[in-house]
Motif scaffolding. Structure first.
Motif, PDB file in Angstrom:
ATOM      1  N   ASP A 169     -17.596   0.358  -1.010  1.00  8.75           N
ATOM      2  CA  ASP A 169     -18.466   1.042  -0.048  1.00  8.75           C
ATOM      3  C   ASP A 169     -19.432   1.931  -0.811  1.00  8.75           C
ATOM      4  OD1 ASP A 169     -19.672   2.179   2.129  1.00  8.75           O
ATOM      5  OD2 ASP A 169     -17.947   3.378   2.747  1.00  8.75           O
ATOM      6  N   ASN A 170     -20.503   1.301  -1.303  1.00  2.00           N
ATOM      7  CA  ASN A 170     -21.476   2.047  -2.104  1.00  2.00           C
ATOM      8  C   ASN A 170     -22.291   3.029  -1.274  1.00  2.00           C
ATOM      9  OD1 ASN A 170     -20.750   0.794  -4.513  1.00  2.00           O
ATOM     10  ND2 ASN A 170     -22.105  -0.950  -4.112  1.00  2.00           N
ATOM     11  N   LEU A 171     -22.406   2.738   0.052  1.00  2.00           N
ATOM     12  CA  LEU A 171     -23.145   3.656   0.916  1.00  2.00           C
ATOM     13  C   LEU A 171     -22.356   4.932   1.176  1.00  2.00           C
ATOM     14  CD1 LEU A 171     -24.658   1.176   3.545  1.00  2.00           C
ATOM     15  CD2 LEU A 171     -25.798   2.249   1.595  1.00  2.00           C
ATOM     16  N   GLY A 172     -21.040   4.800   1.145  1.00  3.49           N
ATOM     17  CA  GLY A 172     -20.179   5.959   1.320  1.00  3.49           C
ATOM     18  C   GLY A 172     -20.056   6.407   2.764  1.00  3.49           C
ATOM     19  N   ARG A 173     -19.187   7.376   2.965  1.00  2.00           N
ATOM     20  CA  ARG A 173     -19.033   7.987   4.294  1.00  2.00           C
ATOM     21  C   ARG A 173     -19.000   9.491   4.132  1.00  2.00           C
ATOM     22  NH1 ARG A 173     -13.431   8.954   5.677  1.00  2.00           N
ATOM     23  NH2 ARG A 173     -12.020   8.295   3.991  1.00  2.00           N
ATOM     24  N   SER A 174     -19.318  10.177   5.226  1.00  2.00           N
ATOM     25  CA  SER A 174     -19.456  11.627   5.190  1.00  2.00           C
ATOM     26  C   SER A 174     -18.461  12.275   6.146  1.00  2.00           C
ATOM     27  CB  SER A 174     -20.885  12.032   5.563  1.00  2.00           C
ATOM     28  OG  SER A 174     -21.008  13.425   5.645  1.00  2.00           O
ATOM     29  N   ILE A 175     -17.752  13.284   5.663  1.00  2.00           N
ATOM     30  CA  ILE A 175     -16.812  14.043   6.492  1.00  2.00           C
ATOM     31  C   ILE A 175     -17.343  15.466   6.616  1.00  2.00           C
ATOM     32  CG2 ILE A 175     -14.450  14.872   6.751  1.00  2.00           C
ATOM     33  CD1 ILE A 175     -13.543  12.574   4.993  1.00  2.00           C
ATOM     34  N   PRO A 176     -17.659  15.924   7.834  1.00  2.00           N
ATOM     35  CA  PRO A 176     -18.199  17.284   7.995  1.00  2.00           C
ATOM     36  C   PRO A 176     -17.159  18.344   7.616  1.00  2.00           C
ATOM     37  CG  PRO A 176     -18.601  15.939   9.947  1.00  2.00           C
ATOM     38  CD  PRO A 176     -17.627  15.182   9.107  1.00  2.00           C
ATOM     39  N   PHE A 177     -17.646  19.408   7.020  1.00  2.00           N
ATOM     40  CA  PHE A 177     -16.811  20.561   6.710  1.00  2.00           C
ATOM     41  C   PHE A 177     -17.623  21.802   7.067  1.00  2.00           C
ATOM     42  CE2 PHE A 177     -14.879  23.826   4.041  1.00  2.00           C
ATOM     43  CZ  PHE A 177     -13.531  23.548   4.136  1.00  2.00           C
ATOM     44  N   ASN A 178     -17.571  22.167   8.348  1.00  2.00           N
ATOM     45  CA  ASN A 178     -18.322  23.309   8.858  1.00  2.00           C
ATOM     46  C   ASN A 178     -17.320  24.388   9.249  1.00  2.00           C
ATOM     47  OD1 ASN A 178     -20.698  21.745   8.615  1.00  2.00           O
ATOM     48  ND2 ASN A 178     -20.341  20.859  10.635  1.00  2.00           N
ATOM     49  N   LYS A 179     -17.282  25.465   8.487  1.00  5.19           N
ATOM     50  CA  LYS A 179     -16.191  26.426   8.625  1.00  5.19           C
ATOM     51  C   LYS A 179     -16.660  27.874   8.522  1.00  5.19           C
ATOM     52  CE  LYS A 179     -12.996  23.145   8.564  1.00  5.19           C
ATOM     53  NZ  LYS A 179     -12.066  22.902   9.703  1.00  5.19           N
ATOM     54  N   GLN A 180     -15.799  28.759   9.016  1.00  2.39           N
ATOM     55  CA  GLN A 180     -15.880  30.180   8.693  1.00  2.39           C
ATOM     56  C   GLN A 180     -14.920  30.432   7.534  1.00  2.39           C
ATOM     57  OE1 GLN A 180     -15.715  32.877  12.280  1.00  2.39           O
ATOM     58  NE2 GLN A 180     -15.057  30.985  13.280  1.00  2.39           N
ATOM     59  N   VAL A 181     -15.409  31.093   6.513  1.00  5.58           N
ATOM     60  CA  VAL A 181     -14.580  31.375   5.337  1.00  5.58           C
ATOM     61  C   VAL A 181     -14.445  32.888   5.215  1.00  5.58           C
ATOM     62  CG1 VAL A 181     -14.323  31.070   2.846  1.00  5.58           C
ATOM     63  CG2 VAL A 181     -15.426  29.281   4.215  1.00  5.58           C
ATOM     64  N   LEU A 182     -13.199  33.373   5.183  1.00  6.73           N
ATOM     65  CA  LEU A 182     -12.934  34.803   5.042  1.00  6.73           C
ATOM     66  C   LEU A 182     -12.592  35.114   3.586  1.00  6.73           C
ATOM     67  CD1 LEU A 182     -10.847  35.638   8.241  1.00  6.73           C
ATOM     68  CD2 LEU A 182     -13.309  35.341   7.966  1.00  6.73           C
ATOM     69  N   VAL A 183     -13.286  36.111   3.051  1.00  9.27           N
ATOM     70  CA  VAL A 183     -13.165  36.463   1.636  1.00  9.27           C
ATOM     71  C   VAL A 183     -12.842  37.944   1.524  1.00  9.27           C
ATOM     72  CG1 VAL A 183     -14.314  36.346  -0.607  1.00  9.27           C
ATOM     73  CG2 VAL A 183     -15.005  34.798   1.201  1.00  9.27           C
ATOM     74  N   ARG A 184     -12.067  38.297   0.504  1.00  4.78           N
ATOM     75  CA  ARG A 184     -11.786  39.713   0.266  1.00  4.78           C
ATOM     76  C   ARG A 184     -11.772  40.013  -1.226  1.00  4.78           C
ATOM     77  NH1 ARG A 184      -5.728  39.318   2.727  1.00  4.78           N
ATOM     78  NH2 ARG A 184      -4.742  38.117   1.061  1.00  4.78           N
ATOM     79  N   ALA A 185     -12.033  41.280  -1.539  1.00  8.16           N
ATOM     80  CA  ALA A 185     -12.011  41.733  -2.926  1.00  8.16           C
ATOM     81  C   ALA A 185     -10.574  41.946  -3.373  1.00  8.16           C
ATOM     82  CB  ALA A 185     -12.805  43.029  -3.066  1.00  8.16           C
ATOM     83  N   ILE A 186     -10.310  41.660  -4.641  1.00  8.14           N
ATOM     84  CA  ILE A 186      -8.988  41.873  -5.221  1.00  8.14           C
ATOM     85  C   ILE A 186      -9.137  42.675  -6.512  1.00  8.14           C
ATOM     86  CG2 ILE A 186      -7.901  39.843  -4.190  1.00  8.14           C
ATOM     87  CD1 ILE A 186      -8.426  38.334  -6.786  1.00  8.14           C
ATOM     88  N   ASP A 187      -8.048  43.265  -6.958  1.00 12.11           N
ATOM     89  CA  ASP A 187      -8.100  44.112  -8.159  1.00 12.11           C
ATOM     90  C   ASP A 187      -8.192  43.292  -9.439  1.00 12.11           C
ATOM     91  OD1 ASP A 187      -7.962  46.442  -6.652  1.00 12.11           O
ATOM     92  OD2 ASP A 187      -5.773  46.455  -6.670  1.00 12.11           O
ATOM     93  N   GLU A 188      -7.448  42.196  -9.497  1.00  8.29           N
ATOM     94  CA  GLU A 188      -7.412  41.391 -10.710  1.00  8.29           C
ATOM     95  C   GLU A 188      -7.437  39.911 -10.357  1.00  8.29           C
ATOM     96  OE1 GLU A 188      -4.121  42.357 -13.179  1.00  8.29           O
ATOM     97  OE2 GLU A 188      -4.672  44.475 -13.402  1.00  8.29           O
ATOM     98  N   SER A 189      -8.062  39.123 -11.198  1.00  5.87           N
ATOM     99  CA  SER A 189      -8.085  37.681 -11.000  1.00  5.87           C
ATOM    100  C   SER A 189      -6.739  37.077 -11.386  1.00  5.87           C
ATOM    101  CB  SER A 189      -9.198  37.047 -11.843  1.00  5.87           C
ATOM    102  OG  SER A 189      -9.087  35.637 -11.824  1.00  5.87           O
ATOM    103  N   ALA A 190      -6.323  36.065 -10.630  1.00  9.80           N
ATOM    104  CA  ALA A 190      -5.067  35.373 -10.928  1.00  9.80           C
ATOM    105  C   ALA A 190      -5.288  34.166 -11.832  1.00  9.80           C
ATOM    106  CB  ALA A 190      -4.393  34.929  -9.621  1.00  9.80           C
ATOM    107  N   ILE A 191      -6.536  33.924 -12.220  1.00  6.88           N
ATOM    108  CA  ILE A 191      -6.876  32.757 -13.037  1.00  6.88           C
ATOM    109  C   ILE A 191      -6.748  33.108 -14.521  1.00  6.88           C
ATOM    110  CG2 ILE A 191      -8.664  31.090 -13.637  1.00  6.88           C
ATOM    111  CD1 ILE A 191      -7.715  30.660 -10.852  1.00  6.88           C
ATOM    112  N   SER A 192      -6.056  32.268 -15.259  1.00  4.24           N
ATOM    113  CA  SER A 192      -5.967  32.424 -16.712  1.00  4.24           C
ATOM    114  C   SER A 192      -6.300  31.086 -17.368  1.00  4.24           C
ATOM    115  CB  SER A 192      -4.576  32.888 -17.131  1.00  4.24           C
ATOM    116  OG  SER A 192      -3.588  31.963 -16.706  1.00  4.24           O
ATOM    117  N   LEU A 193      -6.750  31.155 -18.611  1.00  3.15           N
ATOM    118  CA  LEU A 193      -7.151  29.940 -19.324  1.00  3.15           C
ATOM    119  C   LEU A 193      -5.986  29.390 -20.149  1.00  3.15           C
ATOM    120  CD1 LEU A 193     -10.722  30.853 -20.622  1.00  3.15           C
ATOM    121  CD2 LEU A 193     -10.138  29.185 -18.861  1.00  3.15           C
ATOM    122  N   PRO A 194      -5.801  28.062 -20.137  1.00  2.00           N
ATOM    123  CA  PRO A 194      -4.812  27.453 -21.030  1.00  2.00           C
ATOM    124  C   PRO A 194      -5.326  27.461 -22.467  1.00  2.00           C
ATOM    125  CG  PRO A 194      -6.008  25.756 -19.839  1.00  2.00           C
ATOM    126  CD  PRO A 194      -6.473  27.069 -19.283  1.00  2.00           C
TER     127      PRO A 194
END
Length: 230
Positions: A169-194
């Protein structure tokens, strides 16, 4: 006569004493005001300022901001780039690997709900079992300006689609993703590098430096979208 002179002398001293006392109080008040202004000036001088280097090579100093304040463009980019990272997959960028790398950009009590959201988005395929030839590309049409909903919390509306392509299916298909996204500030990031980070590790780490996390995602029509992720 001597008594009269003594009383006259006392009566003349009283106004002078009153004037002297008033002058002393006024001097004390002015001294306190002077000390207050000096302390305020000293506080301004001692408050640390940050040196910011702009992309055009200029450097500026900025006043410190509260740890829960974020620039609107920082919030918009965090939401857009996080969603793009989490919902773009291929044979070279497997879905399970991307989830393992980027899920820490979500609040811990929201991760299972969003994983169900992903499964519902691709209802014909179970998580991690996408065809190796499938290409899932997340495309954003619009991200709204953040709306404050609390201290260090914002709501962003995103209009987007996940495009799916494969060999049959080279033309592909599309799935809508229309959302409200709630975001908040945090003190420290939980992401670390390997030890040997791959491009998606670096992308997630860079996003984590904004010290933000997504704590809920709701449909646009949901009027009761809140921090409750259940």
């Amino acid at each position: 006569m001597q008594l009269l002179k003594s009383e006259t002398r006392k009566s003349s001293i009283l106004p002078m004493l009153a004037v002297g006392t008033f002058g002393l109080h006024l001097f004390t008040l002015m001294l306190l005001m002077f000390h207050g202004s000096m302390l305020e000036l000293l506080n301004q001088r001692l408050t640390p300022r940050s040196l910011v280097q702009l992309v055009n090579g200029n450097a500026i100093t900025v006043d410190p901001k509260s740890s829960v304040e974020r620039h609107p463009e920082t919030i918009r980019r965090f939401v857009g780039e996080t969603m793009t990272l989490m919902l773009t997959w291929s044979s070279k960028q497997p879905q399970a690997t991307i989830w393992e790398t980027s899920s820490s950009l979500l609040a811990s009590n929201f991760q299972s709900k969003f994983l169900s959201e992903i499964n519902n988005l691709n209802f014909s395929q179970k998580f991690g079992n996408t065809n190796r030839s499938d290409q899932h590309i997340f495309i954003i049409q619009r991200i709204s300006q953040p709306t404050p909903i609390g201290e260090g919390k914002w709501k962003v509306e995103i209009l987007s689609n996940q495009l799916i392509f494969n060999n049959s299916d080279n033309l592909g298909r599309s799935i809508p993703f229309n959302k409200q996204v709630l975001v908040r500030a945090i003190d420290e990031s939980a992401i670390s590098l390997p030890p040997t980070p791959l491009p998606w590790h670096l992308a997630a780490y860079r996003l984590g430096e904004a010290r933000l996390e997504i704590y809920n995602v709701c449909d646009l029509e949901n009027k009761n979208c809140s921090g409750n992720s259940n």
